[in-house]
Design an enzyme around this catalytic site. Structure first.
Site, PDB file in Angstrom:
ATOM      1  N   CYS A   1       0.869  -1.179   0.000  1.00  0.00           N
ATOM      2  CA  CYS A   1       0.000   0.000   0.000  1.00  0.00           C
ATOM      3  C   CYS A   1       0.903   1.225   0.000  1.00  0.00           C
ATOM      4  O   CYS A   1       1.682   1.420   0.944  1.00  0.00           O
ATOM      5  CB  CYS A   1      -0.887  -0.030   1.242  1.00  0.00           C
ATOM      6  SG  CYS A   1      -1.936   1.411   1.449  1.00  0.00           S
TER       7      CYS A   1
ATOM      8  N   CYS B   1      -0.719   3.794  -6.670  1.00  0.00           N
ATOM      9  CA  CYS B   1      -1.581   3.147  -5.674  1.00  0.00           C
ATOM     10  C   CYS B   1      -1.781   1.728  -6.177  1.00  0.00           C
ATOM     11  O   CYS B   1      -2.020   1.519  -7.380  1.00  0.00           O
ATOM     12  CB  CYS B   1      -2.915   3.889  -5.588  1.00  0.00           C
ATOM     13  SG  CYS B   1      -4.203   3.006  -4.696  1.00  0.00           S
TER      14      CYS B   1
END
Ligand code: DGL
Length: 312
Positions: A96, A206
């Protein structure tokens, strides 16, 4: 290198039952994301390291992280990393960008296993862009983080970065929406200005966004080279495992593996989610071809356990 379950003596282990023994090379690798995006990293790790056992934890109950405050993200990141260690993980991948940008230093400080983070592929984009205009799509938290700002400054040179927060994109992927007209319209509002500014490269900052590659292609055709760092992360993980002597033995040579059925069982990742896990199961099946049950897990935050003032 000897591993303790947790390194910090001032910070008690949160989970009763964590193994006091150092995890060996056949222990699993823990992969964590706020939700489903880390599956794009898991896909690359499975391809690069097929003999490794994997545990994936999706914190979908609390996704998206990208519009949360810094303390919240650090709190959840540490809680989930500690839970993965309590499950016997020998190494962790914080799959992440948002959690990495806010909390990787704290996770490394606290945990006594190698912790690999992810960051937007600014460097490869700056090297390869011909037009010297690069779009960067990432969460608002990632883009405003000191870590990202320093990364962008290091590689700017003559390159211009167009920074675009991807509001709404993580939520779409969490709903397993990767191609609806509404999603494509939202993506177009982010990507078209980059094309108009003559960008030839788009950094997917992302881990949810690689699942939107076809939707982006439907807008940009082949005008944009998409930069996804998941393969580089898998290589970095491989290097770390090698340097700590933690690479798994090939499955066929495990003493306990008697037949193909058991070999298969070792290869399939274990999936956990802090919500009902339905979307995780659906996306893993449709995008990764992995039809695996998802277990629900409750991972309280450190605040909920009254440890919020614990120094990290
Ligand atoms: N996959 C996460 C990332 O790479 C998404 C963060 C979020 O939940 O907003 O940043």
């Amino acid at each position: 290198m000897p591993f303790d379950a947790l390194r910090s003596s001032s910070s008690p282990a949160v989970y009763v039952g964590a193994s006091p023994e150092a995890p060996g090379s056949n222990a699993p690798i823990g992969i964590f994301d706020s939700g489903l995006g880390g599956l794009s990293v898991l896909r690359a790790v499975r391809a690069a390291l097929p003999d490794e056992r994997l545990i994936y934890a999706a914190d979908s109950l609390y996704a998206p992280y990208g519009e949360r405050d810094d303390d919240f993200i650090a709190d959840r990141t540490l809680a989930i990393c500690e839970w993965l260690v309590s499950q016997g993980a020998k190494a962790l991948v914080v799959a992440c960008n948002t959690a990495t940008s806010q909390s990787i230093a704290q996770a490394r400080e606290r945990l006594a296993v190698p912790v690999i983070g992810v960051e937007p592929g600014i460097k490869p984009a700056a090297i390869t862009s011909q037009t010297r205009v690069v779009g960067v799509l990432a969460t608002a938290v990632t883009l405003r983080s000191a870590r990202f700002q320093a990364l962008a400054e290091r590689h700017t040179g003559d390159c211009r970065f167009i920074l675009q927060p991807g509001h709404g994109l993580v939520q779409a992927v969490e709903r397993c929406d990767t191609d609806s007209p509404e999603l494509v319209a939202l993506l177009r509002s982010y990507v078209q200005p980059m094309l108009d500014a003559n960008a030839d490269t788009l950094v997917l900052g992302c881990t949810h966004y690689p699942f939107l590659d076809e939707a982006i292609r439907s807008i940009a055709g082949d005008r944009l080279t998409l930069v996804d760092t998941s393969i580089a992360i898998a290589r970095q993980l491989e290097r770390q495992l090698d340097s700590f002597g933690l690479r798994a033995m090939p499955a066929q040579t495990h003493d306990q593996v008697q037949d193909q059925t058991q070999a298969q069982a070792i290869e399939l990742p274990r999936f956990y989610s802090t919500n009902d896990g339905k979307a995780l199961r659906q996306l893993a099946a449709s995008l990764l071809g992995l039809d695996v049950a998802v277990e629900h897990v409750v991972i309280p935050s450190r605040r909920a356990l009254g440890l919020e003032s614990d120094p990290v």
